[in-house]
Design an enzyme around this catalytic site. Structure first.
Site, PDB file in Angstrom:
ATOM      1  N   SER A 165      60.615  78.203  28.738  1.00 31.24           N
ATOM      2  CA  SER A 165      59.995  76.873  28.154  1.00 31.24           C
ATOM      3  C   SER A 165      60.946  75.702  28.365  1.00 31.24           C
ATOM      4  O   SER A 165      62.010  75.821  29.162  1.00 31.24           O
ATOM      5  CB  SER A 165      59.762  77.274  26.595  1.00 31.24           C
ATOM      6  OG  SER A 165      58.942  76.149  26.561  1.00 31.24           O
ATOM      7  N   ASN A 166      60.607  74.805  27.574  1.00 34.08           N
ATOM      8  CA  ASN A 166      61.553  73.514  27.652  1.00 34.08           C
ATOM      9  C   ASN A 166      61.658  72.916  26.184  1.00 34.08           C
ATOM     10  O   ASN A 166      61.197  73.376  25.264  1.00 34.08           O
ATOM     11  CB  ASN A 166      61.099  72.465  28.653  1.00 34.08           C
ATOM     12  CG  ASN A 166      59.536  72.064  28.330  1.00 34.08           C
ATOM     13  OD1 ASN A 166      59.346  71.494  27.280  1.00 34.08           O
ATOM     14  ND2 ASN A 166      58.571  72.378  29.186  1.00 34.08           N
TER      15      ASN A 166
END
Ligand code: CTP
Length: 413
Positions: A210-211
């Site tokens: 993810s980020n």
């Protein structure tokens, strides 16, 4: 506005204990004159400043102030479930704190917890209190919950002081209330779809790529569009939901593929699409169906590119649709974002330099440049709500250039 234009809209007028409570009498009278059914609710301390009898005489029903002493056994749900809007004027610092904290220790705050109607607060207090960080934070919390604020004006205050903190004028308050009842903000009748948050691309049942996107900017955009009268669909990876609002629908997604599918459906009838989400650019080719353990050795994770959702939306843009992209950059932000705007074919690209202090991920503030084909507009470090309004200002201007754009509803005036 004539009474016949707003048939039987019900407004709870909350009055809290400020010197300017006397101006709420004028708000009450003007709303009733405009054909609105006004149910006055005074906090017990408000009655140290103004009398319930005045509000009972001018309102559409007797003023109430007690959770226990009226004719209804459960007055806060009776009021909260029936109303179309709650306006609190004046809203004291104490009231804002209790409302932001979700307290329900008098009839007004209990009614506010029991309603799903839009809420407008009109703060009034001395300048020192208005500028106090706790008041600012409580207001910011309420704005995130889509509460509309009619800010105080500047001028003479109680006890001979002068400064910011005067209750807004009754005419201005009434104009905001009537505008919201009639959904007449500058996005009224428009359908706006906003994506928010970082997508999560699974590796196995317990891990994902993810980020750092928090989704705050996307949620602020959805709130601002609601405040401005739009029908809003929020496609978000964030699990904390936005508060319910009659014009909001929320679609929860996790992966880029889920976001692509949801945005494809939701954008079909949209007038405005805002891709504020941080879509993962890559995802694992294979997702293990059981947890990978150290016994399996170091995994070879092979990645593939995710679909470019924004590009696909632009490719099937409908006439008049305004499309906005976001770009979080660290190197040469303006050059990269200008090129990205042109290559993706969006109307606006909103770029931020996420390496700058206070900007982007995890922060409540942002600093952006809004890049259009023929102009650029810099928004200095501001609350994400203010950045959202700056972006929507540009969107409204673009919609206005396309007079023939289809409308979602015909009710805006
Ligand atoms: N975007 C998208 N789908 C993707 C990647 C990005 O819809 N798979 C959207 C984002 O929501 C954003 C815009 O495209 O509105 C720009 O995102 P960004 O990650 O900056 O663009 P990329 O094309 O992925 O370019 P880069 O290689 O710089 O990451």
């Amino acid at each position: 506005m004539a009474a016949s234009e707003i048939p039987a809209k019900r407004v709870v007028l909350g009055v809290t204990a400020g010197i300017s409570a006397y101006k709420a009498i004028e708000v009450c009278r003007r709303l009733v004159d405009a054909g609105v059914h006004v149910a006055p609710v005074l906090t017990p301390d408000a009655m140290r400043f103004v009398g319930a009898a005045t509000f009972s005489a001018l309102g559409s029903e007797p003023a109430q102030s007690s959770l226990f002493e009226g004719s209804s056994p459960i007055p806060h749900t009776a009021l909260g479930q029936a109303d179309d809007l709650v306006v609190v004027a004046p809203a004291t610092a104490d009231f804002l704190a209790r409302y932001a904290a979700g307290m329900a220790n008098d009839l007004l705050t209990a009614t506010l917890l029991a309603t799903r109607a839009p809420v407008v607060v009109c703060p009034a207090m001395h300048t020192e209190m208005w500028e106090h960080p706790s008041v600012r934070e409580n207001l910011a919390t309420l704005v995130r919950r889509v509460v509309a604020v009619v800010p105080p004006g500047e001028g003479p205050l109680a006890a001979g002081d002068v400064g910011v903190g005067r209750l807004a004028g009754p005419a201005d308050i009434v104009a905001v209330v009537l505008g919201m009842l009639g959904s007449s903000g500058d996005l009224a009748g428009r359908r706006v779809v906003v994506s928010a948050g970082g997508t999560r691309e699974p590796l196995d049942p317990v891990r994902h790529l993810s980020n750092r996107s928090s989704g705050k900017q996307g949620h602020a955009l959805a709130s601002a569009a609601l405040r401005r009268g739009a029908e809003v669909t929020l496609v978000t990876t964030v699990s904390t939901p936005m508060p319910a609002h009659p014009r909001l629908s929320v679609v929860r997604v996790d992966t880029a593929a889920e976001m692509e599918a949801a945005m494809g459906i939701e954008s079909e009838k949209a007038d405005v699409i805002v891709m504020a989400a941080a879509v993962a650019d890559f995802r694992p080719v294979k997702v293990a169906n059981r947890k990978l353990t150290k016994d399996d050795g170091i995994p070879d994770i092979v990645l593939e590119q995710t679909p470019d959702i924004l590009r696909a939306l632009v490719a099937r843009r409908r006439p008049g649709q305004v499309i906005v992209g976001f770009a979080a950059e660290t190197d040469e932000p303006l050059r990269r974002a200008r090129a990205k705007r042109a290559s993706k074919g969006v109307d606006l690209m909103v770029v931020n330099d996420v390496s700058a202090p206070g900007v982007g991920f995890d922060h409540d503030t942002n600093a952006v440049t809004i890049i259009a084909q023929d102009a650029e507009h810099e928004v200095p470090l501001s609350a994400k709500e203010a950045v959202a309004d700056a972006v929507l200002d540009e969107v409204v201007e673009l919609l206005g250039r396309d007079q023939g754009a289809p409308r979602a509803r015909g009710e805006d005036s």
